[in-house]
Design an enzyme around this catalytic site. Structure first.
Site, PDB file in Angstrom:
ATOM      1  N   LYS A   1      44.614  55.834  -4.093  1.00 17.98           N
ATOM      2  CA  LYS A   1      45.518  54.795  -4.580  1.00 17.98           C
ATOM      3  C   LYS A   1      46.596  55.454  -5.421  1.00 17.98           C
ATOM      4  O   LYS A   1      46.288  56.265  -6.296  1.00 17.98           O
ATOM      5  CB  LYS A   1      44.766  53.782  -5.451  1.00 17.98           C
ATOM      6  CG  LYS A   1      45.623  52.586  -5.802  1.00 17.98           C
ATOM      7  CD  LYS A   1      44.979  51.697  -6.851  1.00 17.98           C
ATOM      8  CE  LYS A   1      45.471  52.033  -8.234  1.00 17.98           C
ATOM      9  NZ  LYS A   1      46.914  51.796  -8.447  1.00 17.98           N
TER      10      LYS A   1
ATOM     11  N   GLY B   1      46.678  60.631 -14.577  1.00 19.28           N
ATOM     12  CA  GLY B   1      47.289  59.480 -15.249  1.00 19.28           C
ATOM     13  C   GLY B   1      47.186  59.665 -16.753  1.00 19.28           C
ATOM     14  O   GLY B   1      47.077  60.795 -17.251  1.00 19.28           O
ATOM     15  N   SER B   2      47.216  58.562 -17.470  1.00 17.99           N
ATOM     16  CA  SER B   2      47.244  58.650 -18.931  1.00 17.99           C
ATOM     17  C   SER B   2      45.866  58.980 -19.499  1.00 17.99           C
ATOM     18  O   SER B   2      44.836  58.758 -18.852  1.00 17.99           O
ATOM     19  CB  SER B   2      47.736  57.335 -19.516  1.00 17.99           C
ATOM     20  OG  SER B   2      46.817  56.316 -19.185  1.00 17.99           O
ATOM     21  N   THR B   3      45.865  59.476 -20.699  1.00 18.21           N
ATOM     22  CA  THR B   3      44.611  59.833 -21.368  1.00 18.21           C
ATOM     23  C   THR B   3      43.746  58.594 -21.577  1.00 18.21           C
ATOM     24  O   THR B   3      42.526  58.629 -21.395  1.00 18.21           O
ATOM     25  CB  THR B   3      44.938  60.528 -22.713  1.00 18.21           C
ATOM     26  OG1 THR B   3      45.644  61.733 -22.384  1.00 18.21           O
ATOM     27  CG2 THR B   3      43.708  60.864 -23.509  1.00 18.21           C
TER      28      THR B   3
ATOM     29  N   GLY C   1      42.198  57.743 -18.364  1.00 18.76           N
ATOM     30  CA  GLY C   1      41.200  58.781 -18.058  1.00 18.76           C
ATOM     31  C   GLY C   1      39.867  58.476 -18.719  1.00 18.76           C
ATOM     32  O   GLY C   1      38.794  58.634 -18.111  1.00 18.76           O
TER      33      GLY C   1
ATOM     34  N   GLU D   1      43.428  64.775 -14.895  1.00 21.98           N
ATOM     35  CA  GLU D   1      44.713  65.387 -15.272  1.00 21.98           C
ATOM     36  C   GLU D   1      45.446  64.342 -16.094  1.00 21.98           C
ATOM     37  O   GLU D   1      45.932  63.356 -15.538  1.00 21.98           O
ATOM     38  CB  GLU D   1      45.547  65.686 -14.024  1.00 21.98           C
ATOM     39  CG  GLU D   1      44.950  66.678 -13.078  1.00 21.98           C
ATOM     40  CD  GLU D   1      45.052  68.082 -13.604  1.00 21.98           C
ATOM     41  OE1 GLU D   1      45.903  68.341 -14.480  1.00 21.98           O
ATOM     42  OE2 GLU D   1      44.264  68.916 -13.170  1.00 21.98           O
TER      43      GLU D   1
ATOM     44  N   CYS E   1      54.356  64.915 -17.020  1.00 21.97           N
ATOM     45  CA  CYS E   1      53.188  65.067 -17.908  1.00 21.97           C
ATOM     46  C   CYS E   1      53.352  66.269 -18.823  1.00 21.97           C
ATOM     47  O   CYS E   1      52.909  66.263 -19.961  1.00 21.97           O
ATOM     48  CB  CYS E   1      51.906  65.185 -17.090  1.00 21.97           C
ATOM     49  SG  CYS E   1      51.998  66.483 -15.855  1.00 21.97           S
TER      50      CYS E   1
ATOM     51  N   GLU F   1      52.229  59.959 -26.811  1.00 26.28           N
ATOM     52  CA  GLU F   1      53.124  60.436 -25.754  1.00 26.28           C
ATOM     53  C   GLU F   1      54.226  59.382 -25.520  1.00 26.28           C
ATOM     54  O   GLU F   1      53.924  58.223 -25.266  1.00 26.28           O
ATOM     55  CB  GLU F   1      52.268  60.599 -24.485  1.00 26.28           C
ATOM     56  CG  GLU F   1      52.928  61.273 -23.331  1.00 26.28           C
ATOM     57  CD  GLU F   1      52.013  61.309 -22.089  1.00 26.28           C
ATOM     58  OE1 GLU F   1      51.144  60.435 -21.927  1.00 26.28           O
ATOM     59  OE2 GLU F   1      52.205  62.224 -21.272  1.00 26.28           O
TER      60      GLU F   1
HETATM   61  P1  NAD Z   1      48.152  55.188 -15.881  1.00 30.07           P
HETATM   62  O1  NAD Z   1      46.995  55.870 -16.477  1.00 30.07           O
HETATM   63  O2  NAD Z   1      48.573  53.882 -16.416  1.00 30.07           O
HETATM   64  O3  NAD Z   1      47.913  54.948 -14.322  1.00 30.07           O
HETATM   65  C1  NAD Z   1      47.613  56.000 -13.446  1.00 30.07           C
HETATM   66  C2  NAD Z   1      46.940  55.437 -12.212  1.00 30.07           C
HETATM   67  O4  NAD Z   1      45.678  54.893 -12.605  1.00 30.07           O
HETATM   68  C3  NAD Z   1      47.705  54.300 -11.536  1.00 30.07           C
HETATM   69  O5  NAD Z   1      47.553  54.403 -10.129  1.00 30.07           O
HETATM   70  C4  NAD Z   1      46.993  53.065 -12.067  1.00 30.07           C
HETATM   71  O6  NAD Z   1      47.107  51.954 -11.218  1.00 30.07           O
HETATM   72  C5  NAD Z   1      45.559  53.556 -12.164  1.00 30.07           C
HETATM   73  N1  NAD Z   1      44.719  52.848 -13.133  1.00 30.07           N
HETATM   74  C6  NAD Z   1      45.090  52.222 -14.273  1.00 30.07           C
HETATM   75  N2  NAD Z   1      44.011  51.670 -14.876  1.00 30.07           N
HETATM   76  C7  NAD Z   1      42.939  51.965 -14.112  1.00 30.07           C
HETATM   77  C8  NAD Z   1      41.544  51.661 -14.204  1.00 30.07           C
HETATM   78  N3  NAD Z   1      41.034  50.959 -15.202  1.00 30.07           N
HETATM   79  N4  NAD Z   1      40.722  52.120 -13.230  1.00 30.07           N
HETATM   80  C9  NAD Z   1      41.209  52.855 -12.207  1.00 30.07           C
HETATM   81  N5  NAD Z   1      42.522  53.150 -12.055  1.00 30.07           N
HETATM   82  C10 NAD Z   1      43.377  52.729 -13.008  1.00 30.07           C
HETATM   83  O7  NAD Z   1      49.342  56.231 -15.915  1.00 30.07           O
HETATM   84  P2  NAD Z   1      50.847  56.022 -15.455  1.00 30.07           P
HETATM   85  O8  NAD Z   1      51.546  55.210 -16.467  1.00 30.07           O
HETATM   86  O9  NAD Z   1      50.886  55.600 -14.025  1.00 30.07           O
HETATM   87  O10 NAD Z   1      51.363  57.548 -15.497  1.00 30.07           O
HETATM   88  C11 NAD Z   1      51.782  58.160 -16.652  1.00 30.07           C
HETATM   89  C12 NAD Z   1      50.687  58.993 -17.276  1.00 30.07           C
HETATM   90  O11 NAD Z   1      50.189  59.956 -16.342  1.00 30.07           O
HETATM   91  C13 NAD Z   1      51.180  59.802 -18.446  1.00 30.07           C
HETATM   92  O12 NAD Z   1      50.257  59.748 -19.490  1.00 30.07           O
HETATM   93  C14 NAD Z   1      51.284  61.217 -17.889  1.00 30.07           C
HETATM   94  O13 NAD Z   1      51.225  62.227 -18.860  1.00 30.07           O
HETATM   95  C15 NAD Z   1      50.128  61.241 -16.957  1.00 30.07           C
HETATM   96  N6  NAD Z   1      50.289  62.303 -15.942  1.00 30.07           N
HETATM   97  C16 NAD Z   1      49.529  63.438 -16.020  1.00 30.07           C
HETATM   98  C17 NAD Z   1      49.699  64.478 -15.104  1.00 30.07           C
HETATM   99  C18 NAD Z   1      48.880  65.750 -15.184  1.00 30.07           C
HETATM  100  O14 NAD Z   1      48.881  66.530 -14.216  1.00 30.07           O
HETATM  101  N7  NAD Z   1      48.197  66.031 -16.269  1.00 30.07           N
HETATM  102  C19 NAD Z   1      50.646  64.352 -14.091  1.00 30.07           C
HETATM  103  C20 NAD Z   1      51.405  63.187 -14.039  1.00 30.07           C
HETATM  104  C21 NAD Z   1      51.215  62.167 -14.975  1.00 30.07           C
END
Ligand code: NAD
Length: 492
Positions: free
Chosen positions: A184, A237-239, A242, A260, A295, A394
């Site tokens: 997804k 995604g976000s911490t 995560g 990540e 990120c 962040e």
């Molecule tokens: P997010 O955590 O809001 O969402 C990331 C993904 O997770 C999306 O597809 C979202 O729909 C899904 N998601 C959200 N809640 C969920 C849940 N409860 N269960 C399962 N899936 C869920 O992050 P975002 O706003 O889309 O992206 C930005 C963040 O991603 C920033 O914090 C950025 O630093 C991080 N990021 C990290 C890296 C890395 O390699 N470390 C790379 C790119 C982005």
């Protein structure tokens, strides 16, 4: 040849991509907007448990019928290489789709993101027959073998900031290792990954091995993580999310997760860094590229006091030299923020930083010259102390905070962050200081005299502490999708 395109002429994929074809399933409608001007580009439905179950069913049949993880590895490589070629042949379409639906600029998506995505697939295709186990030392008449095996069905969830390439970092090694995948991407940027799954099926990846389901995180994303037949989860995604993923994964038994996550990466600039114009260009790009939605964005400048004033002056000049505009215009150099919600979040966080003592050097708000889309002015803030939200959290936007130091030890203390440890850069012409600083910084990636990874696929990405664990890319990137079996034979 111009890379610019008419945004109304691009074919937008519709539906989930399950079992090698587009599938419509009932669910809440999600409207997808383009961030440059907030016009609608498509709709999708939130698939939830039903879509994930359908994808898992398709994956099971595909694994059984194709014996993907058991065939001659070179055959897997041949199919994945065909997939990479198809991505290259469709780079213009994929790059346009990426630029249309995300914050990525067309000046980089066709020749950059799409071509690199093909490169990632090729890189891992070459790993198919290079996955090696070991025979370990044992007593006589015994044989101890350690071999790698795929998990079966793995799940992957990625964010919106580099939708295609971040996804490739996961689907390419997962498939090369012999798994099926249920993926997804963000509900804000669904289209390029759907097109990718379509090309995989065309290339001969057995139908059902590469499934893409659409929807929100808390519904469809959570359904992937919780599904008992999905044996491993790879998340970017976000911490905060995560942490939720770890807890959700534990609800369906025990399964490994790789994370990540977010960052708050420092750029440590010493007075001997070299030509200040060159340094300023590097530092500016590290916080303004993709409007800071990276990120590893270098969001904290920590600069030796002797050159601080001069460097900040040059940074201000560079913040004025941007050209904000539609992502589909190749002359645009400055990206939009992905959504109105994210724009408001960055704006609110900047206001709070100021109310907690921070001061604005330049920027500090929404870019008024382009108020039809989601643009935030490149922003530099000073007086942001360790207890200020501007240091703790962040921004994930084009915001740089500046602190100064007078000796390296003090600089290293300022570079440390209590939560994040994704990346850091050190800018100096003294390699002894550079290496000492690299040793002294708690981060999963450290760069000297540049900020950001190079083009090599061998370089692994991943953080320390609140920035996650597990790695994407490099050898570690495929090992994440393999489990180890220890076989013991007694032939006495
Ligand atoms: P997010 O955590 O809001 O969402 C990331 C993904 O997770 C999306 O597809 C979202 O729909 C899904 N998601 C959200 N809640 C969920 C849940 N409860 N269960 C399962 N899936 C869920 O992050 P975002 O706003 O889309 O992206 C930005 C963040 O991603 C920033 O914090 C950025 O630093 C991080 N990021 C990290 C890296 C890395 O390699 N470390 C790379 C790119 C982005």
């Amino acid at each position: 040849m111009s890379l610019s395109f008419d945004p109304n002429t691009v074919t937008i994929p519709k539906g989930h991509h399950i079992g090698g074809q587009y599938v419509d399933l009932p669910g809440e409608e999600i409207i997808v907007l383009r961030p440059s001007d907030l016009q609608q580009i498509g709709t999708l439905t939130d698939g939830g448990d039903a879509a994930v179950q359908r994808a898992v069913d398709a994956a099971k049949v595909a694994l059984k019928e194709s014996r993907w993880g058991k065939i001659v590895p070179r055959e897997r490589a041949a199919i994945l290489n065909r997939f990479a070629s198809l991505i290259e042949q469709n780079a213009t379409y994929l790059g346009q789709l990426e630029a249309l639906g995300s914050s990525r600029l067309v000046s980089g998506t066709i020749t950059g993101d799409a071509v690199r995505t093909a490169g990632v697939v090729r890189f891992y295709a070459e790993y198919c027959d290079k996955i090696e186990g070991i025979v370990t030392a044992t007593q006589e008449d015994t044989l101890s073998i350690l071999k790698h095996e795929p998990y079966g069905i793995v799940g992957a969830i990625v964010p919106w900031n580099f939708p295609m390439i971040t996804a490739a970092w996961k689907f390419a090694p997962a498939l090369a290792a012999g798994n099926a995948i249920v993926m997804k991407t963000s509900e804000l940027t669904p289209h390029s990954l759907l097109a990718m799954a379509e090309l995989a099926a065309q290339a001969g990846v057995p139908k059902g091995l590469f499934n893409v389901v659409n929807g929100y995180g808390h519904t469809t994303g959570a359904a992937i993580v919780r599904h008992p037949d999905i044996m491993m989860i790879s998340f970017t995604g976000s911490t905060q999310t995560g942490a939720a993923i770890m807890s959700l994964a534990a609800q369906s038994g025990i399964k490994p997760v790789t994370l990540e996550l977010g960052g708050k990466s420092p750029q440590l600039v010493l007075a001997d860094a070299g030509d200040l114009d060159m340094v300023a260009t590097r530092v500016a790009a590290a916080f303004m590229a993709n409007a800071g939605q990276v990120c590893t964005a270098g969001s904290r400048l920590i600069v030796e006091d002797k050159i601080a004033g001069a460097l900040v002056e040059k940074l201000i000049e560079r913040t004025k030299a941007i050209k904000a505009g539609p992502t589909w215009d190749e002359t645009t150099t400055y990206a939009p923020i992905i959504s109105r919600k994210q724009l408001d979040r960055i704006d609110g966080m900047v206001r709070q930083t100021i109310s907690e003592g921070g001061s604005v050097v330049t920027g500090g708000g929404v870019l008024e010259s382009r108020n039809e889309g989601c643009f935030f002015a490149p922003t530099i803030l000073e007086n942001v102390s360790d207890d200020n939200i501007g240091f703790k959290d962040e921004f994930f936007g084009p915001v740089l905070t500046v602190r100064t130091f007078s000796d390296l030890q003090e600089g290293l203390q300022l570079a440390a962050h209590p939560v994040y440890g994704l990346a850091a850069s050190i800018h100096t012409s003294d390699m002894k200081k550079a290496l000492k600083a690299a040793d002294g910084i708690e981060a999963g990636m450290v760069w000297v005299n540049q900020h950001g990874r190079g083009p090599e696929f061998t370089y692994q990405a991943g953080g320390y502490k609140g920035s996650g664990f597990g790695k994407d890319m490099g050898r570690a990137g495929i090992e994440a999708y393999l489990r180890q079996k220890a076989i013991w034979v007694n032939y006495a």
